[in-house]
Design a protein around this motif. Sequence first.
Motif, PDB file in Angstrom:
ATOM      1  N   LEU A  66       1.009  -1.101   0.002  1.00 11.07           N
ATOM      2  CA  LEU A  66      -0.068  -0.265  -0.066  1.00 11.07           C
ATOM      3  C   LEU A  66       0.735   1.231  -0.086  1.00 11.07           C
ATOM      4  N   GLU A  67       0.588   2.102  -1.016  1.00  9.49           N
ATOM      5  CA  GLU A  67       1.442   3.383  -0.959  1.00  9.49           C
ATOM      6  C   GLU A  67       0.477   4.452  -0.464  1.00  9.49           C
ATOM      7  N   LEU A  68       0.763   4.967   0.661  1.00  5.55           N
ATOM      8  CA  LEU A  68      -0.063   6.114   1.439  1.00  5.55           C
ATOM      9  C   LEU A  68       0.514   7.287   1.168  1.00  5.55           C
ATOM     10  N   ARG A  69      -0.157   8.251   0.540  1.00  5.56           N
ATOM     11  CA  ARG A  69       0.434   9.495   0.180  1.00  5.56           C
ATOM     12  C   ARG A  69      -0.261  10.404   1.495  1.00  5.56           C
ATOM     13  N   TRP A  70       0.560  11.438   1.970  1.00  3.52           N
ATOM     14  CA  TRP A  70       0.295  12.345   2.980  1.00  3.52           C
ATOM     15  C   TRP A  70       0.790  13.743   3.031  1.00  3.52           C
ATOM     16  N   VAL A  71       0.198  14.486   3.645  1.00  2.00           N
ATOM     17  CA  VAL A  71       0.369  15.960   3.784  1.00  2.00           C
ATOM     18  C   VAL A  71       0.767  16.217   5.401  1.00  2.00           C
ATOM     19  N   ARG A  72       1.181  17.243   5.666  1.00  2.00           N
ATOM     20  CA  ARG A  72       1.329  17.620   7.128  1.00  2.00           C
ATOM     21  C   ARG A  72       0.152  18.684   7.551  1.00  2.00           C
ATOM     22  N   ALA A  73      -0.545  18.329   8.633  1.00  2.65           N
ATOM     23  CA  ALA A  73      -1.401  19.071   9.248  1.00  2.65           C
ATOM     24  C   ALA A  73      -1.440  19.209  10.844  1.00  2.65           C
ATOM     25  N   THR A  74      -2.481  19.776  11.146  1.00  2.74           N
ATOM     26  CA  THR A  74      -2.368  19.662  12.574  1.00  2.74           C
ATOM     27  C   THR A  74      -3.981  19.349  13.180  1.00  2.74           C
ATOM     28  N   TYR A  75      -4.179  19.031  14.348  1.00  3.56           N
ATOM     29  CA  TYR A  75      -5.383  18.490  14.737  1.00  3.56           C
ATOM     30  C   TYR A  75      -6.623  19.244  14.509  1.00  3.56           C
ATOM     31  N   ARG A  76      -6.317  20.609  14.548  1.00  5.94           N
ATOM     32  CA  ARG A  76      -7.533  21.645  13.967  1.00  5.94           C
ATOM     33  C   ARG A  76      -8.071  21.413  12.689  1.00  5.94           C
ATOM     34  N   HIS A  77      -7.212  20.877  11.748  1.00  7.31           N
ATOM     35  CA  HIS A  77      -7.815  20.690  10.310  1.00  7.31           C
ATOM     36  C   HIS A  77      -8.843  19.597  10.242  1.00  7.31           C
ATOM     37  N   ARG A  78      -9.077  18.694  11.390  1.00  8.32           N
ATOM     38  CA  ARG A  78     -10.049  17.725  10.991  1.00  8.32           C
ATOM     39  C   ARG A  78     -11.418  18.386  11.108  1.00  8.32           C
ATOM     40  N   ALA A  79     -11.628  19.515  11.518  1.00  7.27           N
ATOM     41  CA  ALA A  79     -12.808  20.139  10.996  1.00  7.27           C
ATOM     42  C   ALA A  79     -13.098  20.379   9.813  1.00  7.27           C
ATOM     43  N   LEU A  80     -12.325  20.155   8.943  1.00  5.45           N
ATOM     44  CA  LEU A  80     -12.405  20.469   7.541  1.00  5.45           C
ATOM     45  C   LEU A  80     -13.568  19.481   6.935  1.00  5.45           C
ATOM     46  N   ARG A  81     -13.941  18.364   7.513  1.00  8.88           N
ATOM     47  CA  ARG A  81     -14.721  17.390   7.194  1.00  8.88           C
ATOM     48  C   ARG A  81     -15.945  17.809   7.335  1.00  8.88           C
ATOM     49  N   LEU A  82     -16.121  18.923   8.264  1.00  8.63           N
ATOM     50  CA  LEU A  82     -17.546  19.756   8.752  1.00  8.63           C
ATOM     51  C   LEU A  82     -18.061  20.691   7.633  1.00  8.63           C
ATOM     52  N   LEU A  83     -16.924  21.266   7.092  1.00  9.32           N
ATOM     53  CA  LEU A  83     -16.960  22.275   6.279  1.00  9.32           C
ATOM     54  C   LEU A  83     -17.159  21.971   4.558  1.00  9.32           C
ATOM     55  N   ARG A  84     -16.499  20.792   4.170  1.00  7.40           N
ATOM     56  CA  ARG A  84     -16.353  20.532   2.794  1.00  7.40           C
ATOM     57  C   ARG A  84     -17.794  19.608   2.554  1.00  7.40           C
ATOM     58  N   ALA A  85     -17.992  19.938   1.138  1.00  9.36           N
ATOM     59  CA  ALA A  85     -19.181  18.972   0.739  1.00  9.36           C
ATOM     60  C   ALA A  85     -19.005  17.414   0.959  1.00  9.36           C
ATOM     61  N   PRO A  86     -20.005  16.643   1.016  1.00  9.25           N
ATOM     62  CA  PRO A  86     -19.778  15.263   0.991  1.00  9.25           C
ATOM     63  C   PRO A  86     -19.138  14.784  -0.305  1.00  9.25           C
ATOM     64  N   GLY A  87     -18.035  13.820  -0.305  1.00  8.97           N
ATOM     65  CA  GLY A  87     -17.520  13.327  -1.483  1.00  8.97           C
ATOM     66  C   GLY A  87     -16.251  14.032  -1.671  1.00  8.97           C
ATOM     67  N   SER A  88     -15.944  15.174  -1.042  1.00  6.26           N
ATOM     68  CA  SER A  88     -14.839  16.112  -1.412  1.00  6.26           C
ATOM     69  C   SER A  88     -13.883  15.657  -0.396  1.00  6.26           C
ATOM     70  N   TRP A  89     -12.660  15.846  -0.738  1.00  8.78           N
ATOM     71  CA  TRP A  89     -11.576  15.398   0.043  1.00  8.78           C
ATOM     72  C   TRP A  89     -11.330  16.113   1.218  1.00  8.78           C
ATOM     73  N   VAL A  90     -11.301  15.552   2.361  1.00  3.58           N
ATOM     74  CA  VAL A  90     -11.025  16.157   3.762  1.00  3.58           C
ATOM     75  C   VAL A  90      -9.656  15.344   4.386  1.00  3.58           C
ATOM     76  N   PRO A  91      -8.667  16.170   5.157  1.00  2.00           N
ATOM     77  CA  PRO A  91      -7.489  15.400   5.566  1.00  2.00           C
ATOM     78  C   PRO A  91      -8.029  14.371   6.724  1.00  2.00           C
ATOM     79  N   SER A  92      -7.705  13.147   6.176  1.00  2.00           N
ATOM     80  CA  SER A  92      -7.832  11.824   6.797  1.00  2.00           C
ATOM     81  C   SER A  92      -6.777  11.580   7.885  1.00  2.00           C
ATOM     82  N   PRO A  93      -6.848  11.700   9.055  1.00  2.00           N
ATOM     83  CA  PRO A  93      -5.817  11.170   9.952  1.00  2.00           C
ATOM     84  C   PRO A  93      -5.109   9.787   9.809  1.00  2.00           C
TER      85      PRO A  93
END
Length: 260
Positions: A66-93
């Motif tokens: 499995l190749e896992l591609r990742w970016v640097r984020a912080t805990y607060r960015h998990r809130a993006l799942r509440l802001l972006r439309a269903p089906g769009s990409w959100v930071p997945s911890p």
Amino acid sequence: MTTRGPVEFLDVRRVRLVEAGSLRVTPEEQQAVDRLWAQAVAGNPHLFDGPLVACTGLHRPRPGVLELRWVRATYRHRALRLLRAPGSWVPSPVFVTVLQPTDEGLVVGRGSATTAGPGRWGLPGGSAEPPGTAGLPLDEAALRRHAARELAEETGAGAEPGGLTLHAVTRGEYGKVGLHFLAPRLPAALVRSRHRGLLAAHAARGDEPELDRLAFVRSAAELHGLGPQADYVPQLVARWAAPQRAGEGQLRNFLGRGGA
């Protein structure tokens, strides 16, 4: 990247991690994220906006890898799942856990009031963190070291990173990816004793442990009655327990035949 419902087990024997650019957040999204984070901290002042590894994509270059591609984020960015439309990409911890077997079953722990999941039961572990020193890679060996450190910090029971083996890789709600490592078996009495010592040390410092209570389970059924649990726990415990029960059944059959 968004998934709901049962946790998915990925058929993986090896994980390769590739840093893929940087987290893209619009100014409007960042303002909303900051506002939601301030509200969360007001409700739980112990929350810490620490560094986070966020998955941007999973790829299969060949079977079992499995190749896992990742970016640097912080805990607060998990809130993006509440802001972006269903089906769009959100930071997945990305997170790690340790399955610690004992003679009384698998170790599970309850998050204390100071954690992000107070009262929630899970395996020892935590969110993966990006390398803090330039030039150090984030790879499976680094995640194994992190998992061993989390096990020691949360239960007091130590395990050498080299003694941990990759047991399962899961994908859960909002695409969060878990790497679950299996540790060598320990006596339950030893784990209890070390956790009591850990609790005493925290009490002496006047702070809270990450896991305020441990339990030992031999099957997913034994999780009933403990309380709220992380989404991966029942399925992972059931997956671990299946070969244990099969082995016990074979032993009973063997003894029933007189050991012949």
